[in-house]
Every structure is written in structure tokens, then in C-alpha cells.
Design a protein around this motif. Structure first.
Motif, PDB file in Angstrom:
ATOM      1  N   TYR A 141       1.009  -1.033  -0.032  1.00 41.93           N
ATOM      2  CA  TYR A 141      -0.006  -0.150   0.273  1.00 41.93           C
ATOM      3  C   TYR A 141       0.689   0.944   0.064  1.00 41.93           C
ATOM      4  CZ  TYR A 141      -3.880   3.220   0.866  1.00 41.93           C
ATOM      5  OH  TYR A 141      -4.650   4.327   1.550  1.00 41.93           O
ATOM      6  N   ASN A 159       0.657   3.652  -2.681  1.00 42.37           N
ATOM      7  CA  ASN A 159       0.387   5.484  -2.798  1.00 42.37           C
ATOM      8  C   ASN A 159       1.903   6.747  -3.236  1.00 42.37           C
ATOM      9  OD1 ASN A 159      -1.160   7.035  -1.459  1.00 42.37           O
ATOM     10  ND2 ASN A 159       0.705   7.420   0.503  1.00 42.37           N
ATOM     11  N   LYS A 193      -5.664   7.694  -6.067  1.00 39.75           N
ATOM     12  CA  LYS A 193      -5.446   7.033  -5.184  1.00 39.75           C
ATOM     13  C   LYS A 193      -6.464   5.977  -4.643  1.00 39.75           C
ATOM     14  CE  LYS A 193      -1.940   9.748  -3.505  1.00 39.75           C
ATOM     15  NZ  LYS A 193      -0.709  10.482  -2.869  1.00 39.75           N
TER      16      LYS A 193
END
Length: 293
Positions: free
Chosen positions: A89, A93, A103
Motif C-alpha cells: 500500500y 501510494n 489513490k
């Protein structure tokens, strides 16, 4: 008492870990025609199951199905590798910041990255241990299908015996009418005798031969006796404890033979009418015998 080859029997066991169900179905067949469907862990028990079913059911087109289903709590579970999910993650990001991407879907993408979702191993089924539970279920299903067959057999017995009784009634009608038929034959013989005696060339040998012809070809006394004996034998066989389907088939053939002979020898329209009705009842019997063990 007769037993039908048509039947259904089942048994089931439910536990916290699994459910086992056994179903046995059968239809009529000239011999034992069996199909068996088992879970893989019981494949080595097929021969034993076949022997149990063969011994209990003897004959018929039989299907045996054993189902084994694990309960939801015992099915494979998924676990999340949270550390790896967090790494994916964070990297996704950072990549979104670099390229200016959206996002809003990063969590779903990270969740489906390699090795994030892990499947727990399902415990292997112990065939020998589970067989101790399956065997009583197979025996219970066999007991149930035999009860089903017996109930069907009772209904078949009542139906078949009603046809036999109808043949007996028709035979009694033939026996009642036979003296009338015999008197008609006597009158024909007397007329022939008068014609022969009044002829210029009276042939005693011809008279004797004609008398013998009528006596041998038109007398149905023996056939009536044999038919009633076959009907008695059929009735006795119906109530024997062992399987009698094939034996009843043979007896019905003998019954048919005597009925046909009575019809061919009687030379009488009334008796012929009764014979046709007897044949109709016998055909009904034969149809039902096909489904008897």
C-alpha cells in the motif's frame, strides 16, 4: 411375501465438522446392475459396499451415493499478511504521488498483490476413521430401502392376486358352460352318425376315427385341472419368504400355456370370450412380475 425391486433408502449424519449422507435407489432389472459413487477417501471401500448391497438387495438396477461435506467452519480460511499489505500500500501510494494518479483504489490493489491473502491448509480426511461412521449409514440406508421394497411388495401382492382371482372366476364360468358345449358336441356327433348310418356305404372305421377325433381334440377336462393347479401353485409361491419373481414368471408361462390350449380346443364362442379375458389378466400379471425380486 413379494418384494418389489423398486425402492429408495437413505441415512444421514451431521456433526460440527462434516455431514455424511448415503442414498440407495433401485429399479427393476434381470440381474444386479450396480453403480457406486464415493468420496475419494473412501474409494478403497467400494468392493465392501458392493458386497453389502449385493447380499441385501440381490437383484435390480441399483445406485449407491455417499456424499461427504465439510461444514463452513472446517473449510479453508483466508488470512491477510498485514505487514506485506502495508508495504504494498505504501509503495503504491508513493507511486501515485510520482505520477499524479488517483489513490481511491489503492487498498483493493494492495490486497490482491501476490502473497497478501494466504489460504490455510485443510486437514486431510482420515478414510479409515470416517469409514466407522459411513458403514452404519450404509447399513441403515439398506434397511430403509428393504422396508420400502417390502411395502411396495405388499401392494404388488394384492394387485397380482386380484388378477389371479379374476382368472379363477373366468375358469369357473368356463366350467359352468362346458356341459352346454359338450351337449352341443354330442348333437353334432349324433347328426354325423345318422348321416353315416344312412349312407349307402357305411364305414365303421370312419365313424370310430371321427369319435376319437372329437374326444381327443375337444375335451378340455385335463387343461382345466392343470390350470387350477397352476393357479394354486402360483398363490402358494406368492407367500413364500424367499425371492420368487423368477419362479412366478415360470408358473405364469404354464398358466398361459393351459389357457391357450383351452382356447384352441374348446371350439366354442362363449369359452373363447372367457379365454381372451383370461389372457388379458395374465398379461397384467406378467407386467407386474417384471418388478418383483
Amino acid at each position: 411375501m413379494l418384494q418389489s425391486m423398486t425402492g429408495f433408502g437413505s441415512a444421514r449424519l451431521d456433526t460440527d465438522q462434516y455431514s455424511i449422507s448415503v442414498e440407495i435407489r433401485s429399479l427393476n432389472s434381470k440381474s444386479m446392475d450396480m453403480s457406486v459413487r464415493l468420496p475419494r477417501f473412501l474409494s478403497d471401500k467400494e468392493y465392501e459396499i458392493r458386497n453389502l448391497v449385493q447380499k441385501a438387495l440381490v437383484r435390480g438396477k441399483v445406485s449407491v451415493t455417499v456424499d461427504y461435506v465439510k461444514n463452513k467452519a472446517q473449510k479453508a480460511k483466508s488470512t491477510i499478511n498485514k505487514e506485506l499489505l502495508n508495504t504494498y500500500y505504501r509503495e503504491l501510494n508513493e507511486a501515485a504521488d510520482v505520477v499524479g494518479g488517483a489513490k481511491n483504489d489503492l487498498f483493493r490493489l494492495a490486497l490482491h498483490m501476490p502473497d497478501v491473502l494466504l489460504q490455510d491448509q485443510v486437514e486431510e480426511v482420515n478414510g479409515e476413521a470416517e469409514w466407522e461412521h459411513v458403514l452404519p449409514l450404509v447399513q441403515a440406508a439398506l434397511k430403509n430401502i428393504i422396508c420400502f421394497r417390502n411395502d411396495e411388495g405388499k401392494a404388488l401382492s394384492a394387485e397380482i392376486m386380484s388378477y389371479i382371482d379374476k382368472i379363477r372366476i373366468l375358469l369357473a364360468e368356463i366350467d359352468k358352460h362346458d356341459p352346454v358345449r359338450i351337449e352341443q358336441i354330442r348333437n353334432r356327433i349324433r347328426n354325423h352318425m345318422n348321416e353315416l348310418v344312412s349312407a349307402e356305404h357305411f364305414d365303421e372305421n370312419r365313424l370310430e376315427q371321427e369319435m376319437i377325433y372329437y374326444i381327443e381334440k375337444l375335451d378340455i377336462a385335463e387343461e382345466k385341472v392343470r390350470l387350477i393347479n397352476h393357479l394354486h401353485y402360483f398363490t402358494e409361491t406368492v407367500y413364500l419368504p424367499e425371492p420368487t419373481g423368477k419362479k412366478l414368471g415360470f408358473i405364469s408361462q404354464e398358466i398361459g400355456r393351459e389357457i391357450n390350449t383351452i382356447g384352441s380346443k374348446a371350439n366354442d364362442s362363449v369359452i373363447q370370450h372367457h379365454v381372451v379375458e383370461m389372457k388379458e389378466e395374465l398379461e397384467k400379471i406378467k407386467e407386474q412380475i417384471n418388478n418383483i425380486l
